[in-house]
Design a protein around this motif. Structure first.
Motif, PDB file in Angstrom:
ATOM      1  N   GLU A 114       0.834  -1.205   0.000  1.00  0.00           N
ATOM      2  CA  GLU A 114       0.000   0.000   0.000  1.00  0.00           C
ATOM      3  C   GLU A 114       0.869   1.256   0.000  1.00  0.00           C
ATOM      4  OE1 GLU A 114      -3.355   0.797  -0.070  1.00  0.00           O
ATOM      5  OE2 GLU A 114      -3.504  -1.238  -0.840  1.00  0.00           O
ATOM      6  N   VAL A 115       1.917   1.259   0.827  1.00  0.00           N
ATOM      7  CA  VAL A 115       2.817   2.412   0.859  1.00  0.00           C
ATOM      8  C   VAL A 115       3.526   2.553  -0.484  1.00  0.00           C
ATOM      9  CG1 VAL A 115       4.900   3.368   1.923  1.00  0.00           C
ATOM     10  CG2 VAL A 115       3.135   2.319   3.353  1.00  0.00           C
ATOM     11  N   PHE A 116       3.944   1.416  -1.047  1.00  0.00           N
ATOM     12  CA  PHE A 116       4.640   1.448  -2.341  1.00  0.00           C
ATOM     13  C   PHE A 116       3.757   2.016  -3.443  1.00  0.00           C
ATOM     14  CE2 PHE A 116       5.198  -0.703  -6.450  1.00  0.00           C
ATOM     15  CZ  PHE A 116       6.453  -0.220  -6.788  1.00  0.00           C
ATOM     16  N   ILE A 117       2.559   1.480  -3.611  1.00  0.00           N
ATOM     17  CA  ILE A 117       1.747   1.826  -4.768  1.00  0.00           C
ATOM     18  C   ILE A 117       1.193   3.239  -4.683  1.00  0.00           C
ATOM     19  CG2 ILE A 117      -0.484   0.986  -3.932  1.00  0.00           C
ATOM     20  CD1 ILE A 117       1.018   0.429  -7.449  1.00  0.00           C
ATOM     21  N   ASN A 175       5.356   6.486  -7.429  1.00  0.00           N
ATOM     22  CA  ASN A 175       4.069   6.051  -7.961  1.00  0.00           C
ATOM     23  C   ASN A 175       3.024   7.151  -7.926  1.00  0.00           C
ATOM     24  OD1 ASN A 175       4.059   3.192  -8.843  1.00  0.00           O
ATOM     25  ND2 ASN A 175       4.880   2.859  -6.792  1.00  0.00           N
ATOM     26  N   ALA A 176       3.115   8.057  -6.957  1.00  0.00           N
ATOM     27  CA  ALA A 176       2.134   9.134  -6.873  1.00  0.00           C
ATOM     28  C   ALA A 176       2.155   9.986  -8.140  1.00  0.00           C
ATOM     29  CB  ALA A 176       2.400   9.991  -5.636  1.00  0.00           C
ATOM     30  N   SER A 177       3.340  10.413  -8.560  1.00  0.00           N
ATOM     31  CA  SER A 177       3.435  11.229  -9.770  1.00  0.00           C
ATOM     32  C   SER A 177       3.193  10.394 -11.025  1.00  0.00           C
ATOM     33  CB  SER A 177       4.801  11.919  -9.849  1.00  0.00           C
ATOM     34  OG  SER A 177       5.854  10.980  -9.760  1.00  0.00           O
ATOM     35  N   LEU A 178       3.596   9.121 -11.002  1.00  0.00           N
ATOM     36  CA  LEU A 178       3.354   8.240 -12.150  1.00  0.00           C
ATOM     37  C   LEU A 178       1.863   8.110 -12.424  1.00  0.00           C
ATOM     38  CD1 LEU A 178       4.137   6.089 -14.296  1.00  0.00           C
ATOM     39  CD2 LEU A 178       4.052   4.404 -12.438  1.00  0.00           C
ATOM     40  N   ASP A 213      -7.492  -1.665  -8.153  1.00  0.00           N
ATOM     41  CA  ASP A 213      -8.515  -1.005  -7.332  1.00  0.00           C
ATOM     42  C   ASP A 213      -8.880   0.364  -7.889  1.00  0.00           C
ATOM     43  OD1 ASP A 213      -6.296   0.473  -6.737  1.00  0.00           O
ATOM     44  OD2 ASP A 213      -6.431   0.256  -4.563  1.00  0.00           O
ATOM     45  N   GLY A 214      -8.553   0.589  -9.178  1.00  0.00           N
ATOM     46  CA  GLY A 214      -8.957   1.822  -9.847  1.00  0.00           C
ATOM     47  C   GLY A 214      -8.010   2.982  -9.666  1.00  0.00           C
ATOM     48  N   LEU A 215      -6.774   2.718  -9.292  1.00  0.00           N
ATOM     49  CA  LEU A 215      -5.828   3.795  -9.000  1.00  0.00           C
ATOM     50  C   LEU A 215      -5.598   4.714 -10.202  1.00  0.00           C
ATOM     51  CD1 LEU A 215      -3.988   4.928  -6.784  1.00  0.00           C
ATOM     52  CD2 LEU A 215      -2.176   3.413  -7.605  1.00  0.00           C
ATOM     53  N   ALA A 216      -5.585   4.159 -11.409  1.00  0.00           N
ATOM     54  CA  ALA A 216      -5.451   4.981 -12.613  1.00  0.00           C
ATOM     55  C   ALA A 216      -6.809   5.387 -13.159  1.00  0.00           C
ATOM     56  CB  ALA A 216      -4.668   4.226 -13.688  1.00  0.00           C
TER      57      ALA A 216
END
Length: 282
Positions: A57-60, A65-68, A95-98
């Motif tokens: 969770e911290v990684f993604i 990853n935040a800016s990606l 989980d819909g992150l993008a």
């Protein structure tokens, strides 16, 4: 530092251990060397990269990853508006992150959003936030096998998910998918081509160390709980769990599957490799 780590990676791949070189890299300040040494001592390196949910969770959602994902979502939103997408299919949605931020930035947003994701846990997290549409807990191959011939979407998209399908199966799936979509958009990493094993291990050492360093105070958590198990899996497995390739190879693969590549656009420079968007017409 990364030279010592690269040599350690080669020894782990060839012999399963590299204590002296990991110790040398640790002394030079390598976060990944410390994480690898602990992983090899604690559980012989057999733990999955997803066995520590907090680390993942911290990684993604942190580091690079935040800016990606911010860049990916903005790129997808522009694409929806440019193409006037009304009916959208997301393959390997997670989980819909993008997806979700892209939909939130689009005016007007697609009216139907269908998603395919093999992980039930990720789909459970996404479903309450998903707009009108259907969610399938299936692999792409299984999804296509049960799909009605007349079902179509304006656009199918996949972000960093197609690399998890073996090339032979992926080509077959892409050919089947072409019958159901007007366009396909994929976001993948432009991974380098290695001319030698030494070059591969040097690249792995540099990219993993760079990724870990982006997490500041959480670097040890991410490196130990997620990156080290992932790297050990890459080094030791006889059967790969993902099949990344250069963007030029993705373009060639889409052409072999019968698509016409319409555009290839740089999205973001990430620690692992640059991310690119490929849009192809079916």
């Amino acid at each position: 530092m990364t030279a010592s780590l690269a040599h350690a990676l080669r020894l782990i791949a060839e012999h399963g251990h590299a204590a002296p070189w990991l110790t040398k890299a640790r002394a030079e300040g390598s976060v990944m060397a410390d994480a690898l040494a602990r992983a090899l001592i604690d559980d012989d390196g057999e733990r999955s990269a997803y066995d520590a949910p907090q680390a993942f969770e911290v990684f993604i959602r942190g580091g690079g990853n935040a800016s990606l994902y911010s860049a990916v979502s903005a790129t997808l939103a522009r694409l929806y508006e440019q193409l006037g997408v009304r009916c959208l299919l997301d393959i390997g949605v997670g989980d819909g992150l993008a997806l979700l931020p892209a939909l939130g930035q689009t005016r007007p947003a697609p009216t139907t959003v269908d998603v395919v994701e093999p992980s039930g846990g990720l789909l459970d997290a996404l479903r309450p936030r998903l707009p009108a549409g259907k969610a399938w807990q299936l692999t792409l191959q299984a999804f296509l096998a049960q799909l009605a011939p007349e079902r179509r979407w304006d656009l199918a998209q996949s972000t960093f998910a197609l690399q998890s399908i073996a090339p032979g199966e992926r080509l077959v799936a892409l050919k089947k998918l072409r019958r159901h979509v007007t366009r396909l958009a994929i976001v993948e990493f432009d991974v380098p081509v290695f001319s030698s094993a030494d070059e591969r291990f040097a690249s792995l050492a540099q990219r993993y160390e760079r990724a870990a360093s982006e997490y500041g105070d959480d670097a040890a958590l991410v490196a130990g709980g997620f990156l080290a198990p992932m790297l050990l899996g890459q080094l030791r497995t006889a059967a790969p769990s993902n099949w990344e390739q250069p963007i030029s190879a993705w373009q060639d693969e889409l052409v072999r599957a019968g698509y016409r590549v319409a555009a290839t656009t740089h999205v973001h420079d990430y620690s692992w490799a640059p991310a690119w968007l490929i849009v192809a017409k079916a």
